[in-house]
Design a protein around this motif. Sequence first.
Motif, PDB file in Angstrom:
ATOM      1  N   GLY A 188       0.812  -1.213   0.000  1.00  9.69           N
ATOM      2  CA  GLY A 188       0.000   0.000   0.000  1.00  9.69           C
ATOM      3  C   GLY A 188       0.846   1.264   0.000  1.00  9.69           C
ATOM      4  N   ASN A 189       1.906   1.272   0.785  1.00  5.57           N
ATOM      5  CA  ASN A 189       2.796   2.431   0.844  1.00  5.57           C
ATOM      6  C   ASN A 189       3.466   2.696  -0.501  1.00  5.57           C
ATOM      7  OD1 ASN A 189       2.116   2.549   3.503  1.00  5.57           O
ATOM      8  ND2 ASN A 189       4.171   2.320   4.297  1.00  5.57           N
ATOM      9  N   MET A 190       3.985   1.642  -1.123  1.00  2.00           N
ATOM     10  CA  MET A 190       4.675   1.833  -2.397  1.00  2.00           C
ATOM     11  C   MET A 190       3.708   2.228  -3.507  1.00  2.00           C
ATOM     12  SD  MET A 190       7.755   1.580  -1.634  1.00  2.00           S
ATOM     13  CE  MET A 190       8.349   1.808  -3.296  1.00  2.00           C
ATOM     14  N   LEU A 191       2.500   1.689  -3.479  1.00  2.00           N
ATOM     15  CA  LEU A 191       1.506   2.064  -4.489  1.00  2.00           C
ATOM     16  C   LEU A 191       1.089   3.521  -4.328  1.00  2.00           C
ATOM     17  CD1 LEU A 191      -0.299   1.150  -6.811  1.00  2.00           C
ATOM     18  CD2 LEU A 191      -1.996   0.422  -5.116  1.00  2.00           C
ATOM     19  N   ALA A 192       0.809   3.933  -3.089  1.00  2.00           N
ATOM     20  CA  ALA A 192       0.430   5.328  -2.843  1.00  2.00           C
ATOM     21  C   ALA A 192       1.568   6.276  -3.197  1.00  2.00           C
ATOM     22  CB  ALA A 192       0.026   5.506  -1.376  1.00  2.00           C
ATOM     23  N   TRP A 193       2.796   5.895  -2.838  1.00  2.00           N
ATOM     24  CA  TRP A 193       3.970   6.709  -3.156  1.00  2.00           C
ATOM     25  C   TRP A 193       4.137   6.851  -4.671  1.00  2.00           C
ATOM     26  CZ3 TRP A 193       8.574   5.086  -5.583  1.00  2.00           C
ATOM     27  CH2 TRP A 193       9.624   6.021  -5.549  1.00  2.00           C
ATOM     28  N   SER A 194       3.954   5.746  -5.400  1.00  2.00           N
ATOM     29  CA  SER A 194       4.115   5.770  -6.857  1.00  2.00           C
ATOM     30  C   SER A 194       3.070   6.659  -7.517  1.00  2.00           C
ATOM     31  CB  SER A 194       4.016   4.344  -7.415  1.00  2.00           C
ATOM     32  OG  SER A 194       4.995   3.517  -6.861  1.00  2.00           O
ATOM     33  N   ILE A 195       1.814   6.557  -7.057  1.00  2.00           N
ATOM     34  CA  ILE A 195       0.746   7.370  -7.644  1.00  2.00           C
ATOM     35  C   ILE A 195       0.997   8.852  -7.384  1.00  2.00           C
ATOM     36  CG2 ILE A 195      -1.714   7.946  -7.451  1.00  2.00           C
ATOM     37  CD1 ILE A 195      -2.209   4.961  -6.912  1.00  2.00           C
ATOM     38  N   ALA A 196       1.316   9.192  -6.143  1.00  2.00           N
ATOM     39  CA  ALA A 196       1.559  10.595  -5.806  1.00  2.00           C
ATOM     40  C   ALA A 196       2.775  11.146  -6.549  1.00  2.00           C
ATOM     41  CB  ALA A 196       1.741  10.743  -4.295  1.00  2.00           C
ATOM     42  N   LYS A 197       3.815  10.350  -6.666  1.00  2.00           N
ATOM     43  CA  LYS A 197       5.035  10.803  -7.347  1.00  2.00           C
ATOM     44  C   LYS A 197       4.800  10.987  -8.841  1.00  2.00           C
ATOM     45  CE  LYS A 197       9.960   9.712  -7.737  1.00  2.00           C
ATOM     46  NZ  LYS A 197      10.402  11.017  -7.261  1.00  2.00           N
ATOM     47  N   LYS A 198       3.961  10.147  -9.419  1.00  2.00           N
ATOM     48  CA  LYS A 198       3.675  10.258 -10.855  1.00  2.00           C
ATOM     49  C   LYS A 198       2.939  11.559 -11.160  1.00  2.00           C
ATOM     50  CE  LYS A 198       1.430   7.833 -14.673  1.00  2.00           C
ATOM     51  NZ  LYS A 198       2.569   7.987 -15.584  1.00  2.00           N
ATOM     52  N   PHE A 199       1.963  11.913 -10.332  1.00  2.00           N
ATOM     53  CA  PHE A 199       1.176  13.115 -10.583  1.00  2.00           C
ATOM     54  C   PHE A 199       1.926  14.389 -10.192  1.00  2.00           C
ATOM     55  CE2 PHE A 199      -2.371  10.086 -10.592  1.00  2.00           C
ATOM     56  CZ  PHE A 199      -3.032  10.510 -11.742  1.00  2.00           C
ATOM     57  N   ARG A 200       2.730  14.338  -9.121  1.00  2.00           N
ATOM     58  CA  ARG A 200       3.487  15.521  -8.688  1.00  2.00           C
ATOM     59  C   ARG A 200       4.863  15.066  -8.230  1.00  2.00           C
ATOM     60  NH1 ARG A 200       2.607  20.695  -7.640  1.00  2.00           N
ATOM     61  NH2 ARG A 200       0.411  20.503  -8.107  1.00  2.00           N
ATOM     62  N   PRO A 201       5.858  15.178  -9.131  1.00  2.00           N
ATOM     63  CA  PRO A 201       7.212  14.684  -8.785  1.00  2.00           C
ATOM     64  C   PRO A 201       7.849  15.394  -7.603  1.00  2.00           C
ATOM     65  CG  PRO A 201       6.979  15.039 -11.157  1.00  2.00           C
ATOM     66  CD  PRO A 201       5.765  15.625 -10.516  1.00  2.00           C
ATOM     67  N   VAL A 202       7.551  16.702  -7.413  1.00  2.00           N
ATOM     68  CA  VAL A 202       8.159  17.446  -6.322  1.00  2.00           C
ATOM     69  C   VAL A 202       7.337  17.233  -5.042  1.00  2.00           C
ATOM     70  CG1 VAL A 202       8.860  19.730  -5.499  1.00  2.00           C
ATOM     71  CG2 VAL A 202       9.010  19.175  -7.936  1.00  2.00           C
ATOM     72  N   ALA A 203       7.992  16.782  -3.995  1.00  2.00           N
ATOM     73  CA  ALA A 203       7.283  16.539  -2.726  1.00  2.00           C
ATOM     74  C   ALA A 203       6.834  17.845  -2.089  1.00  2.00           C
ATOM     75  CB  ALA A 203       8.210  15.791  -1.772  1.00  2.00           C
ATOM     76  N   LEU A 204       5.892  17.726  -1.162  1.00  2.00           N
ATOM     77  CA  LEU A 204       5.283  18.926  -0.551  1.00  2.00           C
ATOM     78  C   LEU A 204       6.310  19.747   0.216  1.00  2.00           C
ATOM     79  CD1 LEU A 204       2.825  20.640   0.099  1.00  2.00           C
ATOM     80  CD2 LEU A 204       2.310  19.106   1.990  1.00  2.00           C
ATOM     81  N   TYR A 205       7.166  19.106   0.991  1.00  2.00           N
ATOM     82  CA  TYR A 205       8.174  19.846   1.762  1.00  2.00           C
ATOM     83  C   TYR A 205       9.078  20.670   0.837  1.00  2.00           C
ATOM     84  CZ  TYR A 205       7.199  17.622   6.267  1.00  2.00           C
ATOM     85  OH  TYR A 205       6.615  17.210   7.436  1.00  2.00           O
ATOM     86  N   ASP A 206       9.501  20.044  -0.270  1.00  2.00           N
ATOM     87  CA  ASP A 206      10.359  20.763  -1.214  1.00  2.00           C
ATOM     88  C   ASP A 206       9.603  21.892  -1.904  1.00  2.00           C
ATOM     89  OD1 ASP A 206      12.442  19.033  -0.617  1.00  2.00           O
ATOM     90  OD2 ASP A 206      11.809  17.585  -2.143  1.00  2.00           O
ATOM     91  N   ALA A 207       8.343  21.651  -2.249  1.00  2.00           N
ATOM     92  CA  ALA A 207       7.551  22.664  -2.929  1.00  2.00           C
ATOM     93  C   ALA A 207       7.295  23.862  -2.027  1.00  2.00           C
ATOM     94  CB  ALA A 207       6.229  22.077  -3.410  1.00  2.00           C
ATOM     95  N   LEU A 208       7.056  23.597  -0.727  1.00  2.00           N
ATOM     96  CA  LEU A 208       6.829  24.710   0.204  1.00  2.00           C
ATOM     97  C   LEU A 208       8.109  25.512   0.416  1.00  2.00           C
ATOM     98  CD1 LEU A 208       4.605  22.960   2.901  1.00  2.00           C
ATOM     99  CD2 LEU A 208       3.903  24.722   1.301  1.00  2.00           C
TER     100      LEU A 208
END
Length: 204
Positions: free
Chosen positions: A184-204
């Motif tokens: 579940g973790n890897m699937l959720a991580w893959s989906i989120a990374k595909k749609f938005r490559p830059v993580a929230l901490y980096d984007a902020l």
Amino acid sequence: IAGFLGHFFVSSVLVLRARCKSQLARFSWLTPAIGGLCCGLLGLFALQVSGHFGDPQNTVFSIGYESLELAFQDKLVWQVLAVLLICKFIAVIVNYATGGSGGLFSPTLFLGGMLGGLIGMVLVGLESWFHFIHWPGHQQVVGGCVLLGMGAMFSAVVRCPFTSLIIIFEMTGNYSLILPLMAGNMLAWSIAKKFRPVALYDAL
């Protein structure tokens, strides 16, 4: 679902934060007060709804560990889970967009737990519709889904898929969910990374 919800959460924070900065630039001193007022109203609404269903202690004001424990034990009705999920989701987004910071660690665990609890209740409800489905116990199904939702949401938002594994092991002392959690973790991580490559901490 947690992967898509995590992506929507990150996108909402970034978009609303940019709009608040551009449209309320002159009133930057007032922006945190507006955010605090909105979060307070959301919290009061959630408190009223929870009280209506007999759970007056469940609110979006706190860190949320008490509500997570009750969800894990299958002691919250689906209406309370849904209201807490929606109100906390909006409150965290508004908080970040208006310049505040309530953290990401606890809110993502809370959101994932409420989402997992709702999915667990749906799975339990399927048992009454389809007679070939037999769960070992309703509390185990809902509790397992709460843990899986916590891990997947944390992985999708914070982009640390293995950190949530360690957190959940420390919280429960149970290693039986290691394979579903990893998947579940890897699937959720893959989906989120595909749609938005830059993580929230980096984007902020």
